[in-house]
Design an enzyme around this catalytic site. Structure first.
Site, PDB file in Angstrom:
ATOM      1  N   CYS A 141       0.818  -1.217   0.000  1.00 57.94           N
ATOM      2  CA  CYS A 141       0.000   0.000   0.000  1.00 57.94           C
ATOM      3  C   CYS A 141       0.852   1.268   0.000  1.00 57.94           C
ATOM      4  O   CYS A 141       0.634   2.183  -0.803  1.00 57.94           O
ATOM      5  CB  CYS A 141      -0.937  -0.012   1.201  1.00 57.94           C
ATOM      6  SG  CYS A 141      -0.146  -0.508   2.749  1.00 57.94           S
ATOM      7  N   HIS A 222      -2.454   5.734   6.200  1.00 57.34           N
ATOM      8  CA  HIS A 222      -1.073   6.221   6.276  1.00 57.34           C
ATOM      9  C   HIS A 222      -1.067   7.675   5.806  1.00 57.34           C
ATOM     10  O   HIS A 222      -1.918   8.090   5.021  1.00 57.34           O
ATOM     11  CB  HIS A 222      -0.154   5.473   5.320  1.00 57.34           C
ATOM     12  CG  HIS A 222      -0.200   3.978   5.414  1.00 57.34           C
ATOM     13  ND1 HIS A 222       0.120   3.280   6.552  1.00 57.34           N
ATOM     14  CD2 HIS A 222      -0.483   3.041   4.469  1.00 57.34           C
ATOM     15  CE1 HIS A 222       0.039   1.972   6.298  1.00 57.34           C
ATOM     16  NE2 HIS A 222      -0.341   1.803   5.053  1.00 57.34           N
TER      17      HIS A 222
HETATM   18  P1  NAD Z   1      -5.212 -10.592   6.677  1.00 60.97           P
HETATM   19  O1  NAD Z   1      -4.583 -11.252   7.839  1.00 60.97           O
HETATM   20  O2  NAD Z   1      -6.248  -9.545   6.891  1.00 60.97           O
HETATM   21  O3  NAD Z   1      -5.847 -11.687   5.717  1.00 60.97           O
HETATM   22  C1  NAD Z   1      -5.214 -12.886   5.407  1.00 60.97           C
HETATM   23  C2  NAD Z   1      -6.259 -13.960   5.236  1.00 60.97           C
HETATM   24  O4  NAD Z   1      -5.597 -15.181   4.908  1.00 60.97           O
HETATM   25  C3  NAD Z   1      -7.075 -14.236   6.508  1.00 60.97           C
HETATM   26  O5  NAD Z   1      -8.411 -14.377   6.117  1.00 60.97           O
HETATM   27  C4  NAD Z   1      -6.494 -15.551   7.041  1.00 60.97           C
HETATM   28  O6  NAD Z   1      -7.460 -16.298   7.739  1.00 60.97           O
HETATM   29  C5  NAD Z   1      -6.105 -16.227   5.743  1.00 60.97           C
HETATM   30  N1  NAD Z   1      -5.077 -17.262   5.894  1.00 60.97           N
HETATM   31  C6  NAD Z   1      -4.149 -17.401   6.880  1.00 60.97           C
HETATM   32  N2  NAD Z   1      -3.364 -18.472   6.647  1.00 60.97           N
HETATM   33  C7  NAD Z   1      -3.804 -19.014   5.486  1.00 60.97           C
HETATM   34  C8  NAD Z   1      -3.431 -20.149   4.728  1.00 60.97           C
HETATM   35  N3  NAD Z   1      -2.412 -20.928   5.096  1.00 60.97           N
HETATM   36  N4  NAD Z   1      -4.117 -20.433   3.593  1.00 60.97           N
HETATM   37  C9  NAD Z   1      -5.140 -19.644   3.167  1.00 60.97           C
HETATM   38  N5  NAD Z   1      -5.549 -18.560   3.857  1.00 60.97           N
HETATM   39  C10 NAD Z   1      -4.888 -18.244   4.994  1.00 60.97           C
HETATM   40  O7  NAD Z   1      -3.994 -10.011   5.792  1.00 60.97           O
HETATM   41  P2  NAD Z   1      -4.027  -8.768   4.823  1.00 60.97           P
HETATM   42  O8  NAD Z   1      -3.807  -7.528   5.610  1.00 60.97           O
HETATM   43  O9  NAD Z   1      -5.190  -8.841   3.909  1.00 60.97           O
HETATM   44  O10 NAD Z   1      -2.675  -9.013   4.007  1.00 60.97           O
HETATM   45  C11 NAD Z   1      -2.620  -9.914   2.925  1.00 60.97           C
HETATM   46  C12 NAD Z   1      -1.458  -9.518   2.042  1.00 60.97           C
HETATM   47  O11 NAD Z   1      -1.682  -8.204   1.534  1.00 60.97           O
HETATM   48  C13 NAD Z   1      -0.093  -9.477   2.752  1.00 60.97           C
HETATM   49  O12 NAD Z   1       0.907  -9.823   1.819  1.00 60.97           O
HETATM   50  C14 NAD Z   1       0.049  -8.001   3.097  1.00 60.97           C
HETATM   51  O13 NAD Z   1       1.391  -7.608   3.256  1.00 60.97           O
HETATM   52  C15 NAD Z   1      -0.592  -7.356   1.882  1.00 60.97           C
HETATM   53  N6  NAD Z   1      -1.117  -6.003   2.094  1.00 60.97           N
HETATM   54  C16 NAD Z   1      -1.795  -5.683   3.236  1.00 60.97           C
HETATM   55  C17 NAD Z   1      -2.263  -4.386   3.381  1.00 60.97           C
HETATM   56  C18 NAD Z   1      -2.980  -3.956   4.631  1.00 60.97           C
HETATM   57  O14 NAD Z   1      -2.920  -2.797   4.960  1.00 60.97           O
HETATM   58  N7  NAD Z   1      -3.678  -4.814   5.334  1.00 60.97           N
HETATM   59  C19 NAD Z   1      -2.090  -3.446   2.376  1.00 60.97           C
HETATM   60  C20 NAD Z   1      -1.450  -3.825   1.198  1.00 60.97           C
HETATM   61  C21 NAD Z   1      -0.956  -5.105   1.071  1.00 60.97           C
END
Ligand code: NAD
Length: 341
Positions: A141, A222
């Site tokens: 992000c 942010h």
């Molecule tokens: P999150 O924890 O909100 O969501 C992850 C999901 O994956 C959850 O639903 C969890 O239950 C599931 N999960 C966990 N282990 C798993 C497995 N082994 N198999 C399948 N599903 C599984 O995470 P998020 O914040 O959505 O982040 C996801 C990705 O996006 C990461 O790479 C993060 O760095 C990136 N990201 C996050 C943001 C943010 O601000 N949250 C912004 C940009 C990018």
């Protein structure tokens, strides 16, 4: 060509928003999403009519809590053309081989190592480079925010150096166990933060960029302050024009709303579920002197990468060959840049 069939692995903060956005695309079909636990997020999916796939052997766990399961992860992988992996940072790497073996293309997120995919993706920079590739990684992000603002600055003149201070939200709204709840945390203490290298992976390896990252006790968004130095003098008018002409940047007067709280609430009031896909730039914050400029802007971490994921799908499948056209299609479907009067 029929609709591209999409599965989303990981229905969390990013995954659920990407799934909802896929459902709005005329050229894509959401086959289903993967959940590993029968949590409130699983309920959020089924209540919206989204098919739920679970790891092999976990069907009973879900069914016992009254949550209907459509099949296993393997069933999903066999029924789709593209998987959007939105599992927690680092978990995507454990699936990469499985996606390759299933013969499907993959879109990974910024929490994975750069090496996981063929291309680091931002629609303004690397759409053409991603065309037809087996996998891409949509950068994080903060990196996406920096890239869009840098793109506008590069329209104005040759950018010699970039310096950014990133004030990062400490956690997302649902992350009840995460902090900090008090204090500002310089993380890492020694610059640059990883964002500088991440920006280079998309904008060019010779870019002179230094980033500082400060974690703040907020969940809303942010805020960045970016300074750039050009080769020659630049004008305020040209920079404002470049911001206006760059997709997914919205200029919002600080006299209207200067805090992340007000802007998020405004987005809620205007029917966006509070999600802001655009970088919000405050025009009053633009400072220009000779060949230097500085600006402050806001990045809604939960939403900004969503349109990039949609464009990434179009690029790797090649269903739209022109990046600008894909951006237009995505923006039209999500109401991007049209939510403010
Ligand atoms: P999150 O924890 O909100 O969501 C992850 C999901 O994956 C959850 O639903 C969890 O239950 C599931 N999960 C966990 N282990 C798993 C497995 N082994 N198999 C399948 N599903 C599984 O995470 P998020 O914040 O959505 O982040 C996801 C990705 O996006 C990461 O790479 C993060 O760095 C990136 N990201 C996050 C943001 C943010 O601000 N949250 C912004 C940009 C990018």
């Amino acid at each position: 060509m029929g609709k591209v069939r999409i599965g989303v692995n990981g229905y969390g903060t990013i995954g659920k928003r990407v799934a909802w956005a896929v459902m709005k695309q005329p050229d894509m079909e959401l086959v289903g999403v993967v959940k590993t636990k029968p949590s409130w997020e699983a309920l959020s999916a089924t209540a919206r009519g989204i098919r739920l796939y679970v790891p092999e052997g976990k069907e009973e766990l879900f069914e016992n809590t009254g949550i209907k399961v459509a099949g296993t992860v393997q069933d999903l992988l066999q029924a789709i053309d593209v998987v959007v992996d939105a599992t927690p940072a680092g978990v995507g790497a454990t699936y990469a081989r499985r996606y390759r073996e299933a013969g499907i293309k993959a879109v990974f997120q910024g929490g994975e190592e750069k090496s996981i995919a063929d291309v680091s993706f931002n629609a303004l920079y690397t759409y053409e480079a991603a065309l037809g590739k087996a996998s891409v990684r949509v950068v994080s992000c903060n990196t996406t925010g920096i890239l869009r603002v840098l793109y506008a600055f590069r329209k104005v003149g040759n950018v010699r150096s970039v310096r950014v201070t990133i004030v990062r939200r400490g956690a997302d709204l649902k992350e009840v166990k995460k902090g900090p709840i008090e204090g500002l945390l310089l993380k890492p203490a020694k610059p640059p933060s990883h964002h500088a290298e991440d920006v280079r992976s998309v904008a060019g390896h010779d870019l002179d960029i230094i980033t500082y990252s400060v974690v703040a006790p907020t969940t809303l968004a942010h805020m960045h302050v970016m300074f750039v130095r050009f080769d020659s003098n630049v004008s305020r008018e040209n920079i404002i024009k470049a911001f206006e002409e760059t997709p997914r940047i919205v200029l919002l007067k600080a006299s209207t709303a200067s805090s992340t709280a007000e802007v998020r609430e405004l987005a809620r009031d205007l029917g966006r579920c509070g999600d802001i896909y655009e970088v919000i730039v405050w025009p009053e914050s633009l400072w220009v002197k000779g060949n230097e400029a500085g600006v402050a802007y806001m990045v809604h971490q939960e939403a900004i990468v969503v349109p990039e994921n949609i464009d990434a799908i179009r690029a790797i499948t090649g269903i739209v060959e022109d990046g600008a056209q894909s951006i237009r299609l995505t923006d039209e479907s999500l109401g991007i840049s049209r939510w403010l009067p």
